[in-house]
Write a protein that holds these residues in place. Structure first.
Motif, PDB file in Angstrom:
ATOM      1  N   PRO A  79     -45.749 -11.672  12.937  1.00 32.30           N
ATOM      2  CA  PRO A  79     -46.364 -10.579  12.174  1.00 32.30           C
ATOM      3  C   PRO A  79     -45.549  -9.299  12.269  1.00 32.30           C
ATOM      4  CG  PRO A  79     -48.024 -11.767  13.441  1.00 32.30           C
ATOM      5  CD  PRO A  79     -46.693 -12.286  13.889  1.00 32.30           C
ATOM      6  N   ALA A  80     -45.680  -8.470  11.240  1.00 33.07           N
ATOM      7  CA  ALA A  80     -44.872  -7.260  11.134  1.00 33.07           C
ATOM      8  C   ALA A  80     -44.994  -6.336  12.344  1.00 33.07           C
ATOM      9  CB  ALA A  80     -45.227  -6.513   9.850  1.00 33.07           C
ATOM     10  N   PRO A  81     -46.192  -6.094  12.924  1.00 30.82           N
ATOM     11  CA  PRO A  81     -46.265  -5.211  14.098  1.00 30.82           C
ATOM     12  C   PRO A  81     -45.446  -5.725  15.276  1.00 30.82           C
ATOM     13  CG  PRO A  81     -48.434  -5.503  13.116  1.00 30.82           C
ATOM     14  CD  PRO A  81     -47.534  -6.484  12.449  1.00 30.82           C
ATOM     15  N   PHE A  82     -45.367  -7.043  15.451  1.00 36.77           N
ATOM     16  CA  PHE A  82     -44.573  -7.596  16.547  1.00 36.77           C
ATOM     17  C   PHE A  82     -43.087  -7.334  16.326  1.00 36.77           C
ATOM     18  CE2 PHE A  82     -47.671 -11.015  18.267  1.00 36.77           C
ATOM     19  CZ  PHE A  82     -48.725 -10.115  18.158  1.00 36.77           C
ATOM     20  N   VAL A  83     -42.659  -7.404  15.064  1.00 39.41           N
ATOM     21  CA  VAL A  83     -41.252  -7.145  14.753  1.00 39.41           C
ATOM     22  C   VAL A  83     -40.909  -5.692  15.051  1.00 39.41           C
ATOM     23  CG1 VAL A  83     -39.506  -7.167  12.932  1.00 39.41           C
ATOM     24  CG2 VAL A  83     -41.241  -8.969  13.015  1.00 39.41           C
ATOM     25  N   TRP A  84     -41.812  -4.778  14.678  1.00 38.64           N
ATOM     26  CA  TRP A  84     -41.571  -3.361  14.983  1.00 38.64           C
ATOM     27  C   TRP A  84     -41.466  -3.165  16.493  1.00 38.64           C
ATOM     28  CZ3 TRP A  84     -43.373   0.599  17.880  1.00 38.64           C
ATOM     29  CH2 TRP A  84     -42.965   1.887  17.522  1.00 38.64           C
ATOM     30  N   GLY A  85     -42.333  -3.827  17.281  1.00 40.55           N
ATOM     31  CA  GLY A  85     -42.262  -3.713  18.728  1.00 40.55           C
ATOM     32  C   GLY A  85     -40.965  -4.265  19.290  1.00 40.55           C
ATOM     33  N   PHE A  86     -40.457  -5.343  18.687  1.00 38.60           N
ATOM     34  CA  PHE A  86     -39.185  -5.908  19.149  1.00 38.60           C
ATOM     35  C   PHE A  86     -38.039  -4.951  18.856  1.00 38.60           C
ATOM     36  CE2 PHE A  86     -35.414  -8.588  18.294  1.00 38.60           C
ATOM     37  CZ  PHE A  86     -35.253  -9.124  19.554  1.00 38.60           C
ATOM     38  N   PHE A  87     -38.018  -4.373  17.664  1.00 39.26           N
ATOM     39  CA  PHE A  87     -36.976  -3.400  17.344  1.00 39.26           C
ATOM     40  C   PHE A  87     -37.051  -2.191  18.275  1.00 39.26           C
ATOM     41  CE2 PHE A  87     -36.717  -4.829  12.617  1.00 39.26           C
ATOM     42  CZ  PHE A  87     -36.011  -5.938  13.013  1.00 39.26           C
ATOM     43  N   ASP A  88     -38.249  -1.786  18.618  1.00 38.93           N
ATOM     44  CA  ASP A  88     -38.405  -0.667  19.546  1.00 38.93           C
ATOM     45  C   ASP A  88     -37.871  -1.029  20.927  1.00 38.93           C
ATOM     46  OD1 ASP A  88     -39.531   2.036  20.141  1.00 38.93           O
ATOM     47  OD2 ASP A  88     -40.796   0.865  21.515  1.00 38.93           O
ATOM     48  N   GLN A  89     -38.069  -2.289  21.344  1.00 37.42           N
ATOM     49  CA  GLN A  89     -37.537  -2.729  22.637  1.00 37.42           C
ATOM     50  C   GLN A  89     -36.014  -2.758  22.621  1.00 37.42           C
ATOM     51  OE1 GLN A  89     -39.114  -3.351  25.628  1.00 37.42           O
ATOM     52  NE2 GLN A  89     -36.981  -3.461  26.304  1.00 37.42           N
ATOM     53  N   LEU A  90     -35.425  -3.113  21.484  1.00 30.98           N
ATOM     54  CA  LEU A  90     -33.969  -3.114  21.388  1.00 30.98           C
ATOM     55  C   LEU A  90     -33.394  -1.723  21.605  1.00 30.98           C
ATOM     56  CD1 LEU A  90     -33.233  -5.494  18.366  1.00 30.98           C
ATOM     57  CD2 LEU A  90     -33.259  -6.018  20.803  1.00 30.98           C
ATOM     58  N   SER A  91     -34.090  -0.719  21.148  1.00 29.90           N
ATOM     59  CA  SER A  91     -33.609   0.653  21.343  1.00 29.90           C
ATOM     60  C   SER A  91     -33.592   1.043  22.816  1.00 29.90           C
ATOM     61  CB  SER A  91     -34.486   1.631  20.550  1.00 29.90           C
ATOM     62  OG  SER A  91     -35.815   1.632  21.058  1.00 29.90           O
ATOM     63  N   ASN A  92     -34.340   0.332  23.652  1.00 30.32           N
ATOM     64  CA  ASN A  92     -34.348   0.593  25.092  1.00 30.32           C
ATOM     65  C   ASN A  92     -33.394  -0.317  25.861  1.00 30.32           C
ATOM     66  OD1 ASN A  92     -36.430   2.562  24.819  1.00 30.32           O
ATOM     67  ND2 ASN A  92     -37.982   0.944  24.821  1.00 30.32           N
ATOM     68  N   SER A  93     -33.052  -1.478  25.296  1.00 29.50           N
ATOM     69  CA  SER A  93     -32.241  -2.456  26.019  1.00 29.50           C
ATOM     70  C   SER A  93     -30.761  -2.405  25.660  1.00 29.50           C
ATOM     71  CB  SER A  93     -32.772  -3.874  25.748  1.00 29.50           C
ATOM     72  OG  SER A  93     -34.120  -3.997  26.132  1.00 29.50           O
ATOM     73  N   LEU A  94     -30.417  -1.875  24.504  1.00 28.00           N
ATOM     74  CA  LEU A  94     -29.034  -1.891  24.031  1.00 28.00           C
ATOM     75  C   LEU A  94     -28.448  -0.495  24.045  1.00 28.00           C
ATOM     76  CD1 LEU A  94     -29.486  -4.290  20.972  1.00 28.00           C
ATOM     77  CD2 LEU A  94     -28.842  -4.882  23.313  1.00 28.00           C
ATOM     78  N   ASP A  95     -27.140  -0.435  24.228  1.00 30.14           N
ATOM     79  CA  ASP A  95     -26.424   0.839  24.255  1.00 30.14           C
ATOM     80  C   ASP A  95     -26.374   1.441  22.847  1.00 30.14           C
ATOM     81  OD1 ASP A  95     -23.983   2.672  24.149  1.00 30.14           O
ATOM     82  OD2 ASP A  95     -24.083   2.219  26.285  1.00 30.14           O
ATOM     83  N   HIS A  96     -26.835   2.682  22.714  1.00 29.31           N
ATOM     84  CA  HIS A  96     -26.929   3.316  21.402  1.00 29.31           C
ATOM     85  C   HIS A  96     -25.567   3.569  20.777  1.00 29.31           C
ATOM     86  CE1 HIS A  96     -31.169   5.092  22.487  1.00 29.31           C
ATOM     87  NE2 HIS A  96     -31.128   3.765  22.500  1.00 29.31           N
ATOM     88  N   ASP A  97     -24.548   3.794  21.585  1.00 28.62           N
ATOM     89  CA  ASP A  97     -23.235   4.144  21.044  1.00 28.62           C
ATOM     90  C   ASP A  97     -22.323   2.936  20.849  1.00 28.62           C
ATOM     91  OD1 ASP A  97     -23.896   6.879  21.055  1.00 28.62           O
ATOM     92  OD2 ASP A  97     -23.333   7.060  23.166  1.00 28.62           O
ATOM     93  N   LYS A  98     -22.502   1.870  21.647  1.00 33.68           N
ATOM     94  CA  LYS A  98     -21.601   0.724  21.579  1.00 33.68           C
ATOM     95  C   LYS A  98     -21.974  -0.279  20.494  1.00 33.68           C
ATOM     96  CE  LYS A  98     -20.020   0.685  26.405  1.00 33.68           C
ATOM     97  NZ  LYS A  98     -19.929  -0.133  27.641  1.00 33.68           N
ATOM     98  N   LEU A  99     -23.266  -0.418  20.208  1.00 32.40           N
ATOM     99  CA  LEU A  99     -23.698  -1.475  19.294  1.00 32.40           C
ATOM    100  C   LEU A  99     -23.136  -1.249  17.894  1.00 32.40           C
ATOM    101  CD1 LEU A  99     -25.403  -4.040  19.046  1.00 32.40           C
ATOM    102  CD2 LEU A  99     -27.289  -2.595  18.278  1.00 32.40           C
ATOM    103  N   GLU A 100     -22.473  -2.286  17.359  1.00 31.67           N
ATOM    104  CA  GLU A 100     -21.901  -2.225  16.017  1.00 31.67           C
ATOM    105  C   GLU A 100     -22.411  -3.329  15.104  1.00 31.67           C
ATOM    106  OE1 GLU A 100     -17.682  -2.221  16.276  1.00 31.67           O
ATOM    107  OE2 GLU A 100     -17.566  -0.354  17.437  1.00 31.67           O
TER     108      GLU A 100
END
Length: 607
Positions: free
Chosen positions: A345-366
């Motif tokens: 469901p769409a809310p779960f996808v939004w939560g996953f994307f939000d988790q990626l913003s905490n787990s991945l480097d903001h400057d390195k990810l391409e």
């Protein structure tokens, strides 16, 4: 491909020439034949005697065939390349070794090594391989001449090579301790995991092996025991991959990960906590692929920080599994790839994307890719609960250096022109963008789901992401939009994927796309639907979208040719008018060069 006839020297090899061949009935057509000559004015170019150049030529023949095979999923170019290399090896001594190296470097099967021996090979009715006599030392000498050239075995899996009787026959050749029947092997894929086949792997493990793959799903005791000694058999192994092992075999793989010293790439399910902790101290690891088990029977690791991982891939059945795993890990990856087995469901996808913003480097990810297996055949994909909301991409805007973003398997009908502006402003370095083009956008009532995005939003993204070469968006070109600005032109875009976008007026859309993306060479769209409906209770109508989008590409190509021709004529006429005006005012002196002499024009002579 060019095929050469076998060369049988009858005179001293001094000069080599080629001559067009006539095609005789009943013979294989040959484009060229080779023959010997003593004519000093017609010799083979001396560059072909340089071994490095000869190897580049033969390697190019093989590489181009492999590229064509990957693009078309057709193995025939590889077979044609093998015919060509076989002919080159017979052409002259200068090309023999480079051609043979390129011909034997990648084997699908061990069977060709057996057929090179002077024995009669036959298959019995039960599929077993038999030879007409025992193998001799002279056979082993011939075998070594070809075996030393093999670099890859079974990697492309065009044909199976795991035959117990074939392995027993070849393993009868002597093999020195610490050596292998294929002494220069670098890449090995061993699909045989039965008790009567797997033990033969020890004859194909040179110390120089760099890549090992186990595609088989069965893990018998002999295979698990082998994993305990793999770091001894292959001390320089850099890449190891296998199918996700069962729980009873996972620990032996994790122990190998801890003992291996030079591993740079791992793809073997999910290592246990001890192995994950060990990877934190390994600076050599660059590529990590995690395969989550469907039954959730694994040992979760906490507080894992892997800053040296350049490419990370995660395969999970459900999005909840992937989210839980990403909560326990920190990555400094440049590229991440998520492959999910089901939609969420769409809310779960939004939560996953939000988790990626905490787990991945903001400057390195391409590079960020998210795909769902079997999305086209999933009966739940056409339900509204799985459509992404308008703000679903906002958590990803923190990755300012994104170059590639692929979210093809999501339906995004709420993505509008305002969100398109945020996308272009947040990711100005994009080179490839695909959103929602992997679905057919058909609802459970048979109707086509419409997108809120218009040509205005598409044009804004194309104009402000100047490095884009591939753009994939589902939009509504029939909706009236604001006047497109004159500077909104991106000549770098070569591929446009419109997915399930509707279309009514191909001529107007072609004119608009020619203005926005004048360099488009390919236009992709979804296949026509058989049960498309315009409303509940109405009869199905013919889906002509694919036909009309194909017409758009044809018109863009024609309009572009006319435009380019008009521009060239305009530039030539403007230049001519300028030269005439300058000559009339006396500011231009023309010179004519002929046969090395300069002759002044009559105007210069008179002045």
């Amino acid at each position: 491909m060019v095929h050469f006839s076998p060369l049988v020297p009858r005179r001293p090899v001094s000069n080599l020439t080629r001559q067009s061949a006539s095609i005789s009935p009943g013979r294989r057509p040959a484009r060229y034949v080779t023959y010997l000559t003593t004519d000093t004015n017609d010799i083979m170019h001396r560059c072909l005697y340089v071994p490095e150049i000869a190897r580049m030529i033969c390697g190019h023949v093989r590489q181009m065939a492999q590229i064509q095979e990957m693009q078309s999923d057709d193995p025939s170019p590889v077979y044609e390349a093998r015919w060509t290399l076989s002919g080159l090896a017979r052409t002259c001594k200068a090309l023999k070794d480079p051609a043979l190296d390129a011909l034997w470097t990648d084997l699908d099967s061990l069977y060709p090594l057996l057929t090179c021996l002077p024995v009669e090979v036959r298959r019995t009715s039960d599929g077993l391989i038999r030879v007409n006599r025992p193998l001799e030392p002279s056979d082993f000498h011939i075998f070594q001449g070809y075996a030393r050239r093999v670099r890859m075995l079974g990697y492309r899996q065009r044909a199976p090579f795991m035959s117990a009787d074939l392995l027993r026959l070849l393993s009868s050749f002597p093999c020195a301790p610490g050596s292998s029947l294929l002494p220069n092997l670098r890449v090995l894929s061993w699909p045989g995991d039965s008790d009567d086949v797997f033990p033969f792997i020890r004859f194909f493990l040179p110390p120089t092996l760099l890549c090992l793959n186990f595609p088989g799903e069965y893990w018998p005791a002999c295979k698990q025991t082998f994993m305990s000694f793999l770091h001894i058999h292959c001390p320089h192994l850099k890449e190891f991959s296998s199918t996700p092992p069962p729980p009873d075999a996972a620990d032996c793989i994790s122990d190998f990960i801890i003992k291996a010293e030079h591993l740079a790439s791992i793809d073997c399910g999910i290592p246990n906590e001890a192995a994950m902790k060990h990877l934190m101290s390994k600076s050599s690891i660059r590529y990590l692929t995690i395969g989550m088990p469907n039954d959730d029977q694994y040992e979760p690791a906490e507080d894992i920080n892997l800053p040296t991982i350049e490419k990370f891939s995660l395969h999970a059945h459900g999005l909840d599994q992937a989210t839980e795993f990403m909560q326990q890990i920190k990555l400094g990856s440049v590229s991440v790839d998520f492959l999910l087995g089901d939609i969420a469901p769409a809310p779960f996808v939004w939560g996953f994307f939000d988790q990626l913003s905490n787990s991945l480097d903001h400057d390195k990810l391409e590079i960020l890719k998210y795909s769902i297996e079997g999305i086209v055949d999933n009966p739940r994909a056409n339900q509204y609960i799985y459509e992404l909301e308008e703000n679903a991409l906002e958590p990803l805007f923190v990755f300012r250096n994104l170059v590639v973003l692929q979210l093809e398997n999501f339906r995004m009908p709420y993505l509008d022109d305002a969100m398109a502006v945020q996308i272009a402003d947040s990711w100005p370095h994009l080179e490839e963008l695909k959103l929602g083009t992997g679905q057919d956008w058909q609802t459970d009532t048979g109707q086509l789901r419409m997108s809120a995005l218009t040509l205005h939003g598409v044009g804004y993204i194309a104009a402000h992401c100047r490095k884009l070469h591939t753009l994939g968006l589902v939009f509504d070109p029939t909706d009236e939009c604001a006047m497109l600005k004159a500077e909104w032109t991106n000549e770098n875009i070569r591929i446009l994927d419109v997915g399930a976008s509707p279309i009514e007026n191909p001529v107007a859309i072609a004119a608009t796309l020619l203005f926005l993306m004048p360099g488009v060479k390919e236009l992709w769209t979804k296949p026509a639907l058989k049960n498309l409906s315009l409303g509940i209770g109405l009869m199905p109508v013919a889906d002509r979208r694919a036909e009309r989008w194909t017409l758009v590409l044809e018109m863009v190509t024609v309009f572009g040719s006319v435009r380019d021709g008009a521009k060239a004529d305009g530039r030539a006429q403007a230049r001519k008018d300028l030269l005439e005006e300058l000559a009339k005012e006396g500011f231009l002196t023309t010179m004519r060069i002929k046969r090395g002499q300069k002759e002044a024009s009559s105007e210069q002579a008179e002045s």
